[in-house]
Scaffold this active site. Sequence first.
Site, PDB file in Angstrom:
ATOM      1  N   GLY A  23      33.827  39.735  35.562  1.00 53.51           N
ATOM      2  CA  GLY A  23      34.704  40.522  36.416  1.00 53.51           C
ATOM      3  C   GLY A  23      36.064  40.822  35.839  1.00 53.51           C
ATOM      4  CG  ASP A  69      35.465  23.445  37.379  1.00 50.07           C
ATOM      5  OD1 ASP A  69      36.557  23.799  37.889  1.00 50.07           O
ATOM      6  OD2 ASP A  69      34.415  23.362  38.034  1.00 50.07           O
ATOM      7  CE1 TYR A 160      39.621  35.267  47.469  1.00 51.27           C
ATOM      8  CE2 TYR A 160      40.559  36.956  48.887  1.00 51.27           C
ATOM      9  CZ  TYR A 160      40.156  36.526  47.636  1.00 51.27           C
ATOM     10  OH  TYR A 160      40.296  37.364  46.557  1.00 51.27           O
ATOM     11  CB  VAL A 193      37.351  44.753  41.932  1.00 41.06           C
ATOM     12  CG1 VAL A 193      37.061  45.199  40.505  1.00 41.06           C
ATOM     13  CG2 VAL A 193      38.817  45.023  42.284  1.00 41.06           C
ATOM     14  CG  ASP A 194      30.940  47.192  40.626  1.00 36.90           C
ATOM     15  OD1 ASP A 194      30.325  46.113  40.744  1.00 36.90           O
ATOM     16  OD2 ASP A 194      30.379  48.268  40.331  1.00 36.90           O
TER      17      ASP A 194
END
Length: 262
Positions: A23, A69, A160, A193-194
């Site tokens: 992404g 991570d 979120y 967003v894609d």
Amino acid sequence: MGIFLKDINLKGKTALITGATKGLGRGAAIAIAEAGGNVIAIGRNQKELDTLRKEIKKFKVNYVPFSCDVNDYNLLKSFITKLKKLDILVNNAGTNIPEPFLNVKKSSMETLLNVNTKAVFNVAQLWANQIIKLKRKSGSIINISSVVSSIIGAPNRCIYGTTKAAVIGLTKSVAVDYVKQGIRCNAICPGTVDTPSLHSRLKDTGDYEKAKQDFISRQPLGRIGKAEEIASLALYFSSDESSFVTGQTHVIDGGWSVGWNI
């Protein structure tokens, strides 16, 4: 890249990017490499880090992958404190667990707070400490927040939105604390967003096509954004062209936040 962005030269600069394999992070990594910047990519999936290497290799810049991570503070610290060159931080790693306010699970809250807020703080702090240790006279932190934050609300995004609002507050505070050291800190607030994570969430609804159309319908521009469009803004903040910009929140959401009722 557009005409203006083609003129940006990051040769000799090094960017640390979290969540770099997919992404927005991947888009930023490729854009920075294309502009001549070296890339240090942090991601959890070694295979995806290796795939990113193949894309960046053609730009003939240095590429350092690190499988980690962002919740593993000690591992991050041991890695970042050994870096000898740093100029840019794209603080991108994040996640989302959509749940209605009255049904938010404690585990979901902890996950979102840990990844979207605590890890963003930790990475920025470690990066800034290393910049100062290296006696760098300038640097650019680019925090990836969201338009769903202190800017607008969205259904089933209360935690979120809370975590991303915290990123905006962090951005402004860091900008104030380090402006005299030449360290700039800005936040990018994307809309929809894609990205692979978006498609996963659409599938999770049980009706992918309807969910996708619902996302598109709320966009005044009639489409969702592209990772490359967000990367273009990150590229600008990575460059000296943005040297007079700090502590700012930059929305790039296709008009969602101002034209939701069009």
